[in-house]
Design an enzyme around this catalytic site. Structure first.
Site, PDB file in Angstrom:
ATOM      1  N   GLU A   1      29.626   0.034  -7.288  1.00 14.46           N
ATOM      2  CA  GLU A   1      30.118  -0.717  -6.272  1.00 14.46           C
ATOM      3  C   GLU A   1      31.451  -1.500  -6.905  1.00 14.46           C
ATOM      4  O   GLU A   1      32.374  -1.758  -6.297  1.00 14.46           O
ATOM      5  CB  GLU A   1      29.284  -1.704  -5.674  1.00 14.46           C
TER       6      GLU A   1
ATOM      7  N   ARG B   1      29.981  -0.194   2.004  1.00 13.10           N
ATOM      8  CA  ARG B   1      30.635  -0.697   0.909  1.00 13.10           C
ATOM      9  C   ARG B   1      32.053   0.164   0.599  1.00 13.10           C
ATOM     10  O   ARG B   1      32.173   0.400  -0.360  1.00 13.10           O
ATOM     11  CB  ARG B   1      29.870  -0.777  -0.459  1.00 13.10           C
TER      12      ARG B   1
ATOM     13  N   SER C   1      26.282  -7.168  -6.965  1.00  8.60           N
ATOM     14  CA  SER C   1      25.602  -5.938  -6.907  1.00  8.60           C
ATOM     15  C   SER C   1      26.489  -4.877  -7.971  1.00  8.60           C
ATOM     16  O   SER C   1      27.676  -4.738  -7.338  1.00  8.60           O
ATOM     17  CB  SER C   1      25.149  -5.010  -5.394  1.00  8.60           C
TER      18      SER C   1
HETATM   19  P1  FAD Z   1      38.639  -9.068  -6.453  1.00  7.70           P
HETATM   20  O1  FAD Z   1      37.392  -8.941  -7.408  1.00  7.70           O
HETATM   21  O2  FAD Z   1      39.615 -10.092  -6.711  1.00  7.70           O
HETATM   22  O3  FAD Z   1      39.301  -7.696  -6.181  1.00  7.70           O
HETATM   23  C1  FAD Z   1      38.299  -6.525  -5.930  1.00  7.70           C
HETATM   24  C2  FAD Z   1      39.194  -5.147  -5.469  1.00  7.70           C
HETATM   25  O4  FAD Z   1      40.082  -5.478  -4.270  1.00  7.70           O
HETATM   26  C3  FAD Z   1      40.244  -4.817  -6.735  1.00  7.70           C
HETATM   27  O5  FAD Z   1      40.037  -3.585  -6.790  1.00  7.70           O
HETATM   28  C4  FAD Z   1      41.373  -5.812  -6.346  1.00  7.70           C
HETATM   29  O6  FAD Z   1      42.569  -4.873  -6.851  1.00  7.70           O
HETATM   30  C5  FAD Z   1      41.404  -5.408  -4.594  1.00  7.70           C
HETATM   31  N1  FAD Z   1      42.160  -6.421  -3.943  1.00  7.70           N
HETATM   32  C6  FAD Z   1      41.884  -7.694  -4.076  1.00  7.70           C
HETATM   33  N2  FAD Z   1      42.403  -8.405  -3.086  1.00  7.70           N
HETATM   34  C7  FAD Z   1      43.366  -7.376  -2.612  1.00  7.70           C
HETATM   35  C8  FAD Z   1      44.336  -7.526  -1.532  1.00  7.70           C
HETATM   36  N3  FAD Z   1      44.841  -8.722  -1.142  1.00  7.70           N
HETATM   37  N4  FAD Z   1      44.908  -6.104  -1.218  1.00  7.70           N
HETATM   38  C9  FAD Z   1      44.454  -5.049  -1.738  1.00  7.70           C
HETATM   39  N5  FAD Z   1      43.723  -4.838  -2.898  1.00  7.70           N
HETATM   40  C10 FAD Z   1      43.077  -6.208  -2.985  1.00  7.70           C
HETATM   41  N6  FAD Z   1      29.877  -8.249  -1.738  1.00  7.70           N
HETATM   42  C11 FAD Z   1      29.139  -7.922  -0.782  1.00  7.70           C
HETATM   43  O7  FAD Z   1      30.003  -6.947   0.177  1.00  7.70           O
HETATM   44  N7  FAD Z   1      28.281  -8.592  -0.155  1.00  7.70           N
HETATM   45  C12 FAD Z   1      27.682  -9.606  -0.851  1.00  7.70           C
HETATM   46  O8  FAD Z   1      26.586 -10.076  -0.520  1.00  7.70           O
HETATM   47  C13 FAD Z   1      28.241  -9.820  -2.271  1.00  7.70           C
HETATM   48  N8  FAD Z   1      27.609 -10.608  -3.037  1.00  7.70           N
HETATM   49  C14 FAD Z   1      28.097 -11.087  -4.097  1.00  7.70           C
HETATM   50  C15 FAD Z   1      27.625 -12.249  -4.974  1.00  7.70           C
HETATM   51  C16 FAD Z   1      28.079 -12.551  -6.193  1.00  7.70           C
HETATM   52  C17 FAD Z   1      27.368 -13.685  -6.848  1.00  7.70           C
HETATM   53  C18 FAD Z   1      29.123 -11.863  -6.335  1.00  7.70           C
HETATM   54  C19 FAD Z   1      29.862 -12.515  -7.932  1.00  7.70           C
HETATM   55  C20 FAD Z   1      29.854 -10.965  -5.839  1.00  7.70           C
HETATM   56  C21 FAD Z   1      29.403 -10.573  -4.648  1.00  7.70           C
HETATM   57  N9  FAD Z   1      29.946  -9.547  -3.721  1.00  7.70           N
HETATM   58  C22 FAD Z   1      29.273  -9.188  -2.539  1.00  7.70           C
HETATM   59  C23 FAD Z   1      31.090  -8.721  -4.268  1.00  7.70           C
HETATM   60  C24 FAD Z   1      32.408  -9.601  -4.140  1.00  7.70           C
HETATM   61  O9  FAD Z   1      32.207 -11.034  -3.753  1.00  7.70           O
HETATM   62  C25 FAD Z   1      33.180  -9.002  -2.848  1.00  7.70           C
HETATM   63  O10 FAD Z   1      33.335  -7.534  -3.004  1.00  7.70           O
HETATM   64  C26 FAD Z   1      34.507  -9.840  -2.456  1.00  7.70           C
HETATM   65  O11 FAD Z   1      35.141  -9.340  -1.262  1.00  7.70           O
HETATM   66  C27 FAD Z   1      35.590  -9.425  -3.592  1.00  7.70           C
HETATM   67  O12 FAD Z   1      36.711 -10.538  -3.419  1.00  7.70           O
HETATM   68  P2  FAD Z   1      37.682 -10.822  -4.557  1.00  7.70           P
HETATM   69  O13 FAD Z   1      38.644 -11.823  -3.690  1.00  7.70           O
HETATM   70  O14 FAD Z   1      36.900 -11.482  -5.642  1.00  7.70           O
HETATM   71  O15 FAD Z   1      38.055  -9.637  -4.991  1.00  7.70           O
HETATM   72  N1  EPU Z   2      14.258  -4.847  -5.524  1.00  9.48           N
HETATM   73  C1  EPU Z   2      13.335  -4.540  -6.355  1.00  9.48           C
HETATM   74  N2  EPU Z   2      13.731  -5.159  -7.723  1.00  9.48           N
HETATM   75  C2  EPU Z   2      14.837  -5.879  -8.178  1.00  9.48           C
HETATM   76  C3  EPU Z   2      15.605  -6.022  -6.817  1.00  9.48           C
HETATM   77  C4  EPU Z   2      15.406  -5.396  -5.596  1.00  9.48           C
HETATM   78  O1  EPU Z   2      12.358  -3.821  -6.515  1.00  9.48           O
HETATM   79  O2  EPU Z   2      15.017  -6.324  -9.163  1.00  9.48           O
HETATM   80  C5  EPU Z   2      13.909  -4.248  -4.201  1.00  9.48           C
HETATM   81  C6  EPU Z   2      13.044  -5.170  -3.402  1.00  9.48           C
HETATM   82  O3  EPU Z   2      12.132  -4.297  -2.764  1.00  9.48           O
HETATM   83  C7  EPU Z   2      13.787  -5.693  -2.405  1.00  9.48           C
HETATM   84  C8  EPU Z   2      14.731  -4.783  -2.343  1.00  9.48           C
HETATM   85  O4  EPU Z   2      15.063  -4.201  -3.432  1.00  9.48           O
HETATM   86  O5  EPU Z   2      13.166  -5.895  -1.198  1.00  9.48           O
HETATM   87  C9  EPU Z   2      16.180  -5.294  -1.500  1.00  9.48           C
HETATM   88  O6  EPU Z   2      16.676  -6.325  -2.556  1.00  9.48           O
HETATM   89  P1  EPU Z   2      17.641  -7.343  -1.764  1.00  9.48           P
HETATM   90  O7  EPU Z   2      17.329  -7.847  -0.771  1.00  9.48           O
HETATM   91  O8  EPU Z   2      18.071  -8.347  -2.983  1.00  9.48           O
HETATM   92  O9  EPU Z   2      18.963  -6.654  -1.406  1.00  9.48           O
HETATM   93  P2  EPU Z   2      19.767  -5.476  -2.188  1.00  9.48           P
HETATM   94  O10 EPU Z   2      19.573  -4.225  -1.402  1.00  9.48           O
HETATM   95  O11 EPU Z   2      19.380  -5.429  -3.571  1.00  9.48           O
HETATM   96  C10 EPU Z   2      21.899  -5.721  -0.948  1.00  9.48           C
HETATM   97  C11 EPU Z   2      23.438  -5.570  -0.999  1.00  9.48           C
HETATM   98  C12 EPU Z   2      23.829  -7.168  -1.278  1.00  9.48           C
HETATM   99  C13 EPU Z   2      23.593  -8.039  -0.282  1.00  9.48           C
HETATM  100  C14 EPU Z   2      21.844  -8.145   0.041  1.00  9.48           C
HETATM  101  C15 EPU Z   2      21.618  -8.723   1.182  1.00  9.48           C
HETATM  102  C16 EPU Z   2      24.189  -3.702  -1.719  1.00  9.48           C
HETATM  103  C17 EPU Z   2      24.620  -2.904  -2.862  1.00  9.48           C
HETATM  104  N3  EPU Z   2      23.753  -4.899  -2.142  1.00  9.48           N
HETATM  105  O12 EPU Z   2      21.358  -6.186  -2.055  1.00  9.48           O
HETATM  106  O13 EPU Z   2      25.294  -7.130  -1.448  1.00  9.48           O
HETATM  107  O14 EPU Z   2      23.789  -9.466  -0.416  1.00  9.48           O
HETATM  108  O15 EPU Z   2      21.703  -6.549   0.259  1.00  9.48           O
HETATM  109  O16 EPU Z   2      22.023  -8.151   2.416  1.00  9.48           O
HETATM  110  O17 EPU Z   2      24.072  -3.027  -0.732  1.00  9.48           O
HETATM  111  C18 EPU Z   2      26.724  -6.889  -3.022  1.00  9.48           C
HETATM  112  O18 EPU Z   2      27.132  -5.826  -2.561  1.00  9.48           O
HETATM  113  O19 EPU Z   2      27.435  -7.590  -4.105  1.00  9.48           O
HETATM  114  C19 EPU Z   2      25.760  -7.727  -2.692  1.00  9.48           C
HETATM  115  C20 EPU Z   2      24.943  -8.709  -3.328  1.00  9.48           C
END
Ligand code: FAD
Ligand code: EPU
Length: 337
Positions: free
Chosen positions: A333, A163, A237
Site C-alpha cells: 500500500e 486504496r 498499513s
Molecule cells: P505523503 O506520504 O506525503 O504522499 C503519499 C503519496 O502521495 C506519495 O506518492 C506522494 O508523492 C503523493 N502525493 C502527496 N501529496 C500529493 C499531491 N498534492 N498531489 C499528488 N501527489 C501527492 N491511510 C488510510 O487510507 N487509512 C488509514 O486508516 C490510515 N491510517 C494510517 C495510520 C498511520 C499511523 C499512518 C502513519 C498512516 C496511515 N495511513 C492511512 C496512510 C496515510 O496517512 C494516508 O495515505 C495519507 O493520505 C497520506 O498523506 P500524506 O500527506 O502523508 O502523503
Molecule cells: N489481525 C490479526 N493480527 C494482526 C492484525 C490484524 O489477526 O496483527 C486481524 C484480526 O482478525 C482483525 C483484522 O485483522 O480483526 C482486522 O484488523 P484491523 O481492524 O486492525 O484492520 P486492518 O484490516 O488491519 C484496515 C485498514 C486500515 C484502517 C482499518 C480500520 C487496510 C490495508 N488497512 O486495517 O488502514 O485504519 O482497517 O478501518 O485496508 C492504512 O491504510 O494505512 C490503514 C491503517
C-alpha cells in the site's frame, strides 16, 4: 521560495528515515507551484510530499522535494442539507476533520486521526472504519507537472478503488493535486456500522452519538492499535488486504478454521493481511531497531535503527513468506520511493 540543498528528510516522513534529498522547497500557492515546475532542476526529477505518512524512502533522493503547503478551507455551495467545501491540498487531514466537526458537518468523522494532508487523500482513496473518501468526494483540481495544464477531475475521472485511484495507477506522478472539494452533510447520517465503533460507543454508554462522539470513538480505537509516528516510525498499513477467490479461501480454511474474512463480491473474499503476516510469525519481530508492530502485524515499524533499504527488504521477506504459506500475493500500500 527558498530552495534548501542537501537536506535530511528525517522530519518529512513518518518512518523517520534519515535519507537525504538533493533539494527541497515549499510551495504555498498554485502560482508558486507553476513557477517551480518551469525550473529545469525541478523538471529533471521531483517528488511531491504532504505529510510523508505513506512513503518508504528507500534511498537518497537525487531530485527536488516539493512540499505542498497550499492552505485554505472555503465553502463553495450550500443548502439546508449539504455543504460543498474546498480544501487546499496542504491542509492537514485530521485538523480538517476536526474543523468540519466544529461546524457540524458530517461525513469524514470516521476518517479521524489519519495522518497526512488533504492533497494525498485522493491518491489512495483513504479509508477507515466503514468510510472511504470517495463517499464524500465531489472533485479536485490538479496541475500537470510537465505541461502545467490545470485540470479538474470528478469522481469518475479519479477511478477510485480500494486504496487506489488513477493518481496511483495510470497517472502516477503526472499531476499535483492542489485542492479537493468534499460534500458534507448538515443533517448527520452517522455511519456506526463498523463493529469496533459500536462496541466503543456502547462501552462509553452513548446511545445517540453526535458527530464528535463517532470521531472520539474512532480516535480511541486507532490509538489502541496503531503506533503514533511521533514515537515509533511507521506508515500505517504497509500492505493492502488481499482479495482472493472463494475456492482459495475454502482451501485455506480447511487448515486454518479461524481465518478471518469479509465477503466483498460474488465469489470473492477479503482477508486481513495482518492475520496472514501474524500466522507467518512476524508479529512483534524486532530485527535490531526495526521490524513489525506488536499490536498490528500489518504495520512495519522503525524503532530508530532501521534504514529504508532494510525495511524494504523486510517487506519483501514478509511477502515471500505469506506467498509460501498461503499462495497469496500481498500488494504494497505504501509508496516506495
Ligand atoms: P505523503 O506520504 O506525503 O504522499 C503519499 C503519496 O502521495 C506519495 O506518492 C506522494 O508523492 C503523493 N502525493 C502527496 N501529496 C500529493 C499531491 N498534492 N498531489 C499528488 N501527489 C501527492 N491511510 C488510510 O487510507 N487509512 C488509514 O486508516 C490510515 N491510517 C494510517 C495510520 C498511520 C499511523 C499512518 C502513519 C498512516 C496511515 N495511513 C492511512 C496512510 C496515510 O496517512 C494516508 O495515505 C495519507 O493520505 C497520506 O498523506 P500524506 O500527506 O502523508 O502523503
Ligand atoms: N489481525 C490479526 N493480527 C494482526 C492484525 C490484524 O489477526 O496483527 C486481524 C484480526 O482478525 C482483525 C483484522 O485483522 O480483526 C482486522 O484488523 P484491523 O481492524 O486492525 O484492520 P486492518 O484490516 O488491519 C484496515 C485498514 C486500515 C484502517 C482499518 C480500520 C487496510 C490495508 N488497512 O486495517 O488502514 O485504519 O482497517 O478501518 O485496508 C492504512 O491504510 O494505512 C490503514 C491503517
Amino acid at each position: 521560495m527558498d530552495i534548501q540543498r542537501n537536506v535530511s528528510l528525517k522530519d518529512y516522513n513518518t518512518f523517520g528515515l534519515d535519507v537525504k534529498a538533493a533539494a527541497l522547497v515549499e510551495f504555498h500557492t498554485e502560482e508558486e507551484l507553476l513557477k517551480l515546475l518551469q525550473n529545469p532542476e525541478v523538471q529533471k526529477k521531483n517528488l511531491i510530499l504532504g505529510g510523508g505518512s505513506n512513503v518508504l524512502l528507500s534511498q537518497d533522493f537525487e531530485g527536488v522535494i516539493l512540499l505542498n503547503r497550499i492552505k485554505g478551507i472555503e465553502i463553495q455551495e450550500e443548502d439546508e442539507n449539504e455543504v460543498v467545501v474546498r480544501f487546499g491540498a496542504g491542509e492537514n487531514w485530521h485538523e480538517s476533520v476536526l474543523h468540519c466537526i466544529d461546524q457540524g458537518w458530517a461525513g469524514i468523522e470516521n476518517l479521524s486521526l489519519i495522518p497526512g494532508n488533504i492533497g494525498a487523500a485522493p491518491m489512495q482513496n483513504i479509508g477507515a472504519y466503514g468510510v472511504e473518501l470517495v463517499q464524500v468526494f465531489r472533485s479536485l483540481r490538479a496541475i500537470n507537472r510537465e505541461t502545467r495544464e490545470v485540470r479538474e477531475f470528478n469522481e469518475k475521472a479519479c477511478e477510485f478503488g480500494y486504496r487506489s485511484s488513477i493518481f496511483k495507477t495510470r497517472l502516477k506522478e503526472v499531476f499535483v493535486i492542489v485542492s479537493v472539494d468534499l460534500v458534507l452533510q448538515k443533517k448527520a447520517e452517522l455511519n456506526t456500522s463498523y463493529g469496533a465503533i459500536r462496541e466503543e460507543l456502547e462501552h462509553r454508554g452513548i446511545k445517540e452519538p453526535s458527530i464528535r462522539d463517532v470521531s472520539d470513538a474512532v480516535i480511541a480505537i486507532r490509538r489502541s492499535k496503531l503506533p503514533d509516528p511521533a514515537h515509533i516510525g511507521n506508515a500505517g498499513s504497509f500492505f493492502k488486504n488481499p482479495v482472493i477467490t472463494l475456492g482459495h479461501f475454502l482451501t485455506i480454511r480447511m487448515r486454518h478454521p479461524n481465518i478471518p474474512s469479509y465477503q466483498v463480491g460474488k465469489g470473492e473474499v477479503k482477508i486481513p493481511a495482518g492475520w496472514l503476516i501474524e500466522q507467518c510469525g512476524w508479529k512483534g519481530k524486532d530485527l535490531g531497531g526495526y521490524g513489525v508492530h506488536d499490536k498490528q502485524a500489518l504495520v512495519l515499524v522503525n524503532r530508530g535503527g532501521g534504514s529504508g533499504e532494510a525495511i524494504h527488504k523486510l517487506s519483501l521477506n514478509i511477502q515471500e513468506s505469506v506467498y509460501q504459506k498461503f499462495h497469496i500475493n500481498l500488494e504494497r500500500e505504501v509508496n516506495l520511493i
